[in-house]
Design a protein around this motif. Structure first.
Motif, PDB file in Angstrom:
ATOM      1  N   GLY A  19     -17.210   2.919  -8.780  1.00  0.00           N
ATOM      2  CA  GLY A  19     -18.045   3.602  -9.759  1.00  0.00           C
ATOM      3  C   GLY A  19     -17.435   4.890 -10.265  1.00  0.00           C
ATOM      4  N   LYS A  20     -16.490   5.445  -9.510  1.00  0.00           N
ATOM      5  CA  LYS A  20     -15.824   6.688  -9.917  1.00  0.00           C
ATOM      6  C   LYS A  20     -14.543   6.433 -10.698  1.00  0.00           C
ATOM      7  N   GLY A  21     -14.246   5.161 -10.995  1.00  0.00           N
ATOM      8  CA  GLY A  21     -13.085   4.839 -11.816  1.00  0.00           C
ATOM      9  C   GLY A  21     -11.809   4.558 -11.056  1.00  0.00           C
ATOM     10  N   TRP A  22     -11.833   4.637  -9.723  1.00  0.00           N
ATOM     11  CA  TRP A  22     -10.650   4.299  -8.936  1.00  0.00           C
ATOM     12  C   TRP A  22     -10.519   2.792  -8.885  1.00  0.00           C
ATOM     13  N   THR A  23      -9.274   2.296  -8.898  1.00  0.00           N
ATOM     14  CA  THR A  23      -9.033   0.858  -8.836  1.00  0.00           C
ATOM     15  C   THR A  23      -8.221   0.502  -7.600  1.00  0.00           C
ATOM     16  N   LYS A  24      -8.545  -0.634  -7.008  1.00  0.00           N
ATOM     17  CA  LYS A  24      -7.766  -1.176  -5.890  1.00  0.00           C
ATOM     18  C   LYS A  24      -6.764  -2.132  -6.529  1.00  0.00           C
ATOM     19  N   GLU A  25      -5.468  -1.839  -6.378  1.00  0.00           N
ATOM     20  CA  GLU A  25      -4.426  -2.562  -7.100  1.00  0.00           C
ATOM     21  C   GLU A  25      -3.357  -3.111  -6.165  1.00  0.00           C
ATOM     22  N   LEU A  26      -2.770  -4.220  -6.586  1.00  0.00           N
ATOM     23  CA  LEU A  26      -1.562  -4.742  -5.957  1.00  0.00           C
ATOM     24  C   LEU A  26      -0.417  -4.459  -6.915  1.00  0.00           C
ATOM     25  N   ASN A  27       0.534  -3.645  -6.444  1.00  0.00           N
ATOM     26  CA  ASN A  27       1.670  -3.230  -7.271  1.00  0.00           C
ATOM     27  C   ASN A  27       2.975  -3.421  -6.508  1.00  0.00           C
ATOM     28  N   LEU A  28       4.059  -3.455  -7.256  1.00  0.00           N
ATOM     29  CA  LEU A  28       5.403  -3.408  -6.687  1.00  0.00           C
ATOM     30  C   LEU A  28       5.882  -1.972  -6.886  1.00  0.00           C
ATOM     31  N   ILE A  29       6.073  -1.233  -5.776  1.00  0.00           N
ATOM     32  CA  ILE A  29       6.342   0.205  -5.849  1.00  0.00           C
ATOM     33  C   ILE A  29       7.602   0.571  -5.077  1.00  0.00           C
ATOM     34  N   SER A  30       8.399   1.441  -5.678  1.00  0.00           N
ATOM     35  CA  SER A  30       9.540   2.050  -4.992  1.00  0.00           C
ATOM     36  C   SER A  30       9.077   3.408  -4.477  1.00  0.00           C
ATOM     37  N   TRP A  31       9.154   3.592  -3.155  1.00  0.00           N
ATOM     38  CA  TRP A  31       8.761   4.854  -2.528  1.00  0.00           C
ATOM     39  C   TRP A  31      10.007   5.665  -2.191  1.00  0.00           C
ATOM     40  N   ASN A  32      10.067   6.898  -2.670  1.00  0.00           N
ATOM     41  CA  ASN A  32      11.177   7.821  -2.383  1.00  0.00           C
ATOM     42  C   ASN A  32      12.539   7.208  -2.677  1.00  0.00           C
ATOM     43  N   GLY A  33      12.639   6.451  -3.776  1.00  0.00           N
ATOM     44  CA  GLY A  33      13.912   5.895  -4.214  1.00  0.00           C
ATOM     45  C   GLY A  33      14.379   4.672  -3.442  1.00  0.00           C
ATOM     46  N   ARG A  34      13.552   4.167  -2.541  1.00  0.00           N
ATOM     47  CA  ARG A  34      13.937   3.000  -1.753  1.00  0.00           C
ATOM     48  C   ARG A  34      13.625   1.712  -2.503  1.00  0.00           C
ATOM     49  N   GLU A  35      14.055   0.595  -1.915  1.00  0.00           N
ATOM     50  CA  GLU A  35      13.786  -0.718  -2.500  1.00  0.00           C
ATOM     51  C   GLU A  35      12.277  -0.913  -2.635  1.00  0.00           C
ATOM     52  N   ALA A  36      11.866  -1.475  -3.759  1.00  0.00           N
ATOM     53  CA  ALA A  36      10.439  -1.663  -4.039  1.00  0.00           C
ATOM     54  C   ALA A  36       9.818  -2.649  -3.055  1.00  0.00           C
ATOM     55  N   LYS A  37       8.552  -2.359  -2.687  1.00  0.00           N
ATOM     56  CA  LYS A  37       7.770  -3.235  -1.819  1.00  0.00           C
ATOM     57  C   LYS A  37       6.405  -3.464  -2.465  1.00  0.00           C
ATOM     58  N   TYR A  38       5.716  -4.479  -1.978  1.00  0.00           N
ATOM     59  CA  TYR A  38       4.380  -4.780  -2.474  1.00  0.00           C
ATOM     60  C   TYR A  38       3.402  -3.831  -1.813  1.00  0.00           C
ATOM     61  N   ASP A  39       2.475  -3.309  -2.589  1.00  0.00           N
ATOM     62  CA  ASP A  39       1.613  -2.238  -2.125  1.00  0.00           C
ATOM     63  C   ASP A  39       0.183  -2.481  -2.597  1.00  0.00           C
TER      64      ASP A  39
END
Length: 73
Positions: A19-39
């Motif tokens: 209700g506050k506009g936050w979304t629960k998402e599945l993304n492919l993300i690179s954290w701190n320049g590392r290889e991307a992982k599913y998040d």
């Protein structure tokens, strides 16, 4: 405290929206320049703030998919 750097390389989908506009998402993300992982986690509308989440390798995501396919939901 050091800044966490991230780059959303691909948005795979939105599971829900609060209700506050936050979304629960599945993304492919690179954290701190590392290889991307599913998040899987909650994000504010601008993707500047995030909630706690789960980060998975491709192999872990496939194993999760297989477990869900076998579950009687």
């Amino acid at each position: 405290m050091s800044q966490i750097k991230f780059e959303i390389e691909q948005t795979l989908g939105v599971l829900s929206e609060s209700g506050k506009g936050w979304t629960k998402e599945l993304n492919l993300i690179s954290w701190n320049g590392r290889e991307a992982k599913y998040d899987l986690r909650d994000w504010d509308a601008d993707h500047e703030k995030m909630g706690k989440g789960v980060t998975l390798t491709k192999e872990e995501l496939i194993a999760l998919r297989d477990l869900l396919n076998q579950a009687e939901l």
